[in-house]
Write a protein that holds these residues in place. Structure first.
Motif, PDB file in Angstrom:
ATOM      1  N   ALA A 102      -4.653  -6.404  16.151  1.00 36.85           N
ATOM      2  CA  ALA A 102      -5.044  -5.483  15.912  1.00 36.85           C
ATOM      3  C   ALA A 102      -3.911  -4.484  15.106  1.00 36.85           C
ATOM      4  O   ALA A 102      -4.295  -3.354  14.722  1.00 36.85           O
ATOM      5  CB  ALA A 102      -5.667  -4.642  17.023  1.00 36.85           C
ATOM      6  N   PHE A 103      -2.707  -4.642  15.179  1.00 36.29           N
ATOM      7  CA  PHE A 103      -1.559  -4.003  14.864  1.00 36.29           C
ATOM      8  C   PHE A 103      -0.731  -4.837  13.696  1.00 36.29           C
ATOM      9  O   PHE A 103       0.366  -5.549  14.053  1.00 36.29           O
ATOM     10  CB  PHE A 103      -0.970  -3.373  15.911  1.00 36.29           C
ATOM     11  N   VAL A 104      -1.162  -4.952  12.693  1.00 37.28           N
ATOM     12  CA  VAL A 104      -0.476  -5.702  11.408  1.00 37.28           C
ATOM     13  C   VAL A 104      -0.345  -4.698  10.259  1.00 37.28           C
ATOM     14  O   VAL A 104      -1.233  -4.070   9.666  1.00 37.28           O
ATOM     15  CB  VAL A 104      -1.461  -6.846  11.005  1.00 37.28           C
ATOM     16  N   TYR A 105       1.026  -4.848   9.769  1.00 41.39           N
ATOM     17  CA  TYR A 105       1.429  -3.812   8.630  1.00 41.39           C
ATOM     18  C   TYR A 105       2.115  -4.611   7.547  1.00 41.39           C
ATOM     19  O   TYR A 105       2.963  -5.579   8.018  1.00 41.39           O
ATOM     20  CB  TYR A 105       2.103  -2.928   9.335  1.00 41.39           C
ATOM     21  N   TRP A 106       1.931  -4.424   6.515  1.00 40.11           N
ATOM     22  CA  TRP A 106       2.277  -4.924   5.375  1.00 40.11           C
ATOM     23  C   TRP A 106       3.084  -4.016   4.363  1.00 40.11           C
ATOM     24  O   TRP A 106       2.666  -2.929   4.316  1.00 40.11           O
ATOM     25  CB  TRP A 106       1.495  -5.632   4.292  1.00 40.11           C
ATOM     26  N   GLY A 107       4.234  -4.509   3.657  1.00 40.93           N
ATOM     27  CA  GLY A 107       4.901  -3.795   2.490  1.00 40.93           C
ATOM     28  C   GLY A 107       4.203  -3.972   1.468  1.00 40.93           C
ATOM     29  O   GLY A 107       3.239  -4.576   1.143  1.00 40.93           O
ATOM     30  N   GLN A 108       4.903  -3.433   0.365  1.00 40.88           N
ATOM     31  CA  GLN A 108       4.098  -3.304  -1.015  1.00 40.88           C
ATOM     32  C   GLN A 108       4.557  -4.540  -1.765  1.00 40.88           C
ATOM     33  O   GLN A 108       4.157  -4.820  -2.836  1.00 40.88           O
ATOM     34  CB  GLN A 108       4.400  -1.910  -1.655  1.00 40.88           C
ATOM     35  N   GLY A 109       5.700  -5.385  -1.336  1.00 41.32           N
ATOM     36  CA  GLY A 109       6.216  -6.399  -1.886  1.00 41.32           C
ATOM     37  C   GLY A 109       7.475  -6.101  -2.608  1.00 41.32           C
ATOM     38  O   GLY A 109       7.518  -5.051  -3.342  1.00 41.32           O
ATOM     39  N   THR A 110       8.234  -6.950  -3.022  1.00 46.38           N
ATOM     40  CA  THR A 110       9.476  -6.872  -3.920  1.00 46.38           C
ATOM     41  C   THR A 110       9.587  -8.036  -4.718  1.00 46.38           C
ATOM     42  O   THR A 110       9.246  -9.340  -4.175  1.00 46.38           O
ATOM     43  CB  THR A 110      10.601  -6.690  -3.064  1.00 46.38           C
ATOM     44  N   GLN A 111       9.507  -8.012  -5.950  1.00 42.86           N
ATOM     45  CA  GLN A 111       9.478  -9.098  -6.818  1.00 42.86           C
ATOM     46  C   GLN A 111      11.036 -10.121  -6.949  1.00 42.86           C
ATOM     47  O   GLN A 111      11.906  -9.102  -6.807  1.00 42.86           O
ATOM     48  CB  GLN A 111       9.298  -8.641  -8.324  1.00 42.86           C
ATOM     49  N   VAL A 112      10.926 -11.090  -6.856  1.00 40.85           N
ATOM     50  CA  VAL A 112      12.078 -12.090  -6.789  1.00 40.85           C
ATOM     51  C   VAL A 112      11.817 -13.089  -8.040  1.00 40.85           C
ATOM     52  O   VAL A 112      10.931 -13.949  -8.113  1.00 40.85           O
ATOM     53  CB  VAL A 112      12.344 -12.938  -5.557  1.00 40.85           C
TER      54      VAL A 112
END
Length: 116
Positions: A102-112
């Protein structure tokens, strides 16, 4: 709400290295399992590496021996050291923080991007 922010992506030549960072807000960072995922164009998002609150780690087979995940709870930060990079490592890398389903958080991402 936990804020998760990735940094450290960029363009690197094959065989090179990069270190990604993921900083999460809040006072209970040490309780979160943290993970790095990546998504290449036309492909599904997939696990790269994961580290539990107790420091146990697991890696995708494709990155074993090349990538190292770690965390610094005092800085609320997780890292991914990427060595011997290959063109197939090119993707958007996402940070995930989880404390149960119930507690999952994602970032916006970074390009590699790995390219000569």
């Amino acid at each position: 709400q936990v804020q998760v922010v990735e940094s450290g992506g960029g363009l690197v030549q094959p065989g090179g290295s990069l270190r990604l960072s993921c900083e999460a807000s809040g006072s209970i960072f040490n309780m979160y399992a943290m993970g790095w995922y990546r998504q290449a164009p036309g492909k599904q998002r997939a696990l790269v590496a994961r580290i539990t609150s107790t420091g146990s780690t697991n890696y995708a087979e494709s990155v074993k021996g090349r990538f190292t995940i770690s965390r610094d709870n005092a800085k609320n930060t997780m890292y991914l050291q990427m060595n011997s990079l290959k063109p197939e490592d090119t993707a958007v890398y996402y940070c995930k923080a989880e404390l149960g389903p119930a507690f999952v958080y994602w970032g916006q991402g970074t390009q590699v991007t790995v390219d000569s």
